[in-house]
Enzyme design. Sequence first.
Site, PDB file in Angstrom:
ATOM      1  N   LYS A   6       0.842  -1.208   0.000  1.00 57.30           N
ATOM      2  CA  LYS A   6       0.000   0.000   0.000  1.00 57.30           C
ATOM      3  C   LYS A   6       0.875   1.254   0.000  1.00 57.30           C
ATOM      4  CE  LYS A   6      -3.784  -2.501   2.140  1.00 57.30           C
ATOM      5  NZ  LYS A   6      -4.481  -2.922   3.354  1.00 57.30           N
ATOM      6  N   GLN A  12      -4.483  -1.328   9.469  1.00 57.50           N
ATOM      7  CA  GLN A  12      -4.376  -2.678   8.912  1.00 57.50           C
ATOM      8  C   GLN A  12      -4.971  -3.709   9.875  1.00 57.50           C
ATOM      9  OE1 GLN A  12      -3.150  -3.443   5.762  1.00 57.50           O
ATOM     10  NE2 GLN A  12      -3.883  -5.497   6.197  1.00 57.50           N
ATOM     11  N   ASP A  63     -10.891   3.048   3.629  1.00 58.88           N
ATOM     12  CA  ASP A  63     -11.177   1.612   3.604  1.00 58.88           C
ATOM     13  C   ASP A  63     -12.687   1.370   3.488  1.00 58.88           C
ATOM     14  OD1 ASP A  63      -9.255  -0.325   3.478  1.00 58.88           O
ATOM     15  OD2 ASP A  63      -8.843  -0.368   5.633  1.00 58.88           O
TER      16      ASP A  63
END
Length: 299
Positions: free
Chosen positions: A48, A92, A115
């Site tokens: 990422k 995460q 997200d």
Amino acid sequence: MILDGKGISTKLLAQYQKIVQSLSERKPSLAVLLVGEDPPSQIYVDRKTKACEHVGFKSIKKRFSESITEKNLLKEISYLNEDAQVDGILVQLPLPSHINPQKVTLAINPDKDVDGFHPLNMGKLLIGDPTGFVPCTPLGIKVLLEKTLSDLTGKHVIIIGRSIIVGKPLAALLMQREPRLNCTVTITNSYSKNLKELVAQGDILVSAVGRPLFVTADMVQEGATVIDVGINRVEEPKNNRGYRIVGDVDFEKVASKSAYITPVPGGVGPMTIAMLIHNTLKSFMQREKGKIPFQEIPL
Ligand SMILES: NC(=O)c1ccc[n+]([C@@H]2O[C@H](COP(=O)([O-])OP(=O)(O)OC[C@H]3O[C@@H](n4cnc5c(N)ncnc54)[C@H](OP(=O)(O)O)[C@@H]3O)[C@@H](O)[C@H]2O)c1
């Protein structure tokens, strides 16, 4: 035919890079928070942050020890919420067991929740409000399907797996009342009866289970489109890492029956990363509204 997620995502990233290059003042910025030492999580976070750097974002990587308290992690998130230079915040998953992931998701400012897991963004997805952020994996799958099949109207999609990361938001997305969409969606879980019969009805099959060889050729309709979301490590002594990554689908055998199929790796994974960049750029444009000329973020 192979659905080339890697190729499609590379083209999208090149378009995003051009948009970033055209920005003369502030560049978009994404903060990625990693707690602990989980090896796959470290790999995902590296991918990422590399993608951020590739397109010209400012990338902020924050690593915390496994022992960080929930309170302190929430404090870190609130600093990032307040920081006007930060457009996207991503924590995460999975988190250590002493940290409640729902509390963490709720703590992220929904305007920076790239997200798309915050209840406000999930709600916007459900009602079809385009100002929200759609979770990256489902959005990547939708883009992959639209670019390949062009018209999904009335297709029957079978989704194996009902997680809030993949199955549930994907179902909401594909059943949306939108031109060239309007799919009929069946979503299954580990309690579903007659899974084989259900799967055989799918024009499109999406597997998000997390078990190698879960989808076998006898389950799949001839000419179906198969999307393999699974990422599974299987032992591979010949490989110097000692393992290789496979999906949920018995690839070779299922490929010979299906019209289109995603490989693992190189299918859904790269699309997920590209959608994270898309969402962060979208957040940037929304936050800079009125200050810089608006640019549509391509999909
Ligand atoms: N490529 C990417 O970018 C990407 C992104 C996200 C996830 N993934 C991968 O996708 C996989 C799934 O991830 P996830 O987070 O959604 O996993 P998850 O939360 O563990 O969900 C798995 C789902 O599969 C269902 N399931 C398990 N056994 C089943 C069975 N026998 N029949 C029908 N359904 C069954 C479970 O049902 P129950 O709810 O009843 O338990 C659950 O809903 C993992 O391999 C993950 O690594 C890949």
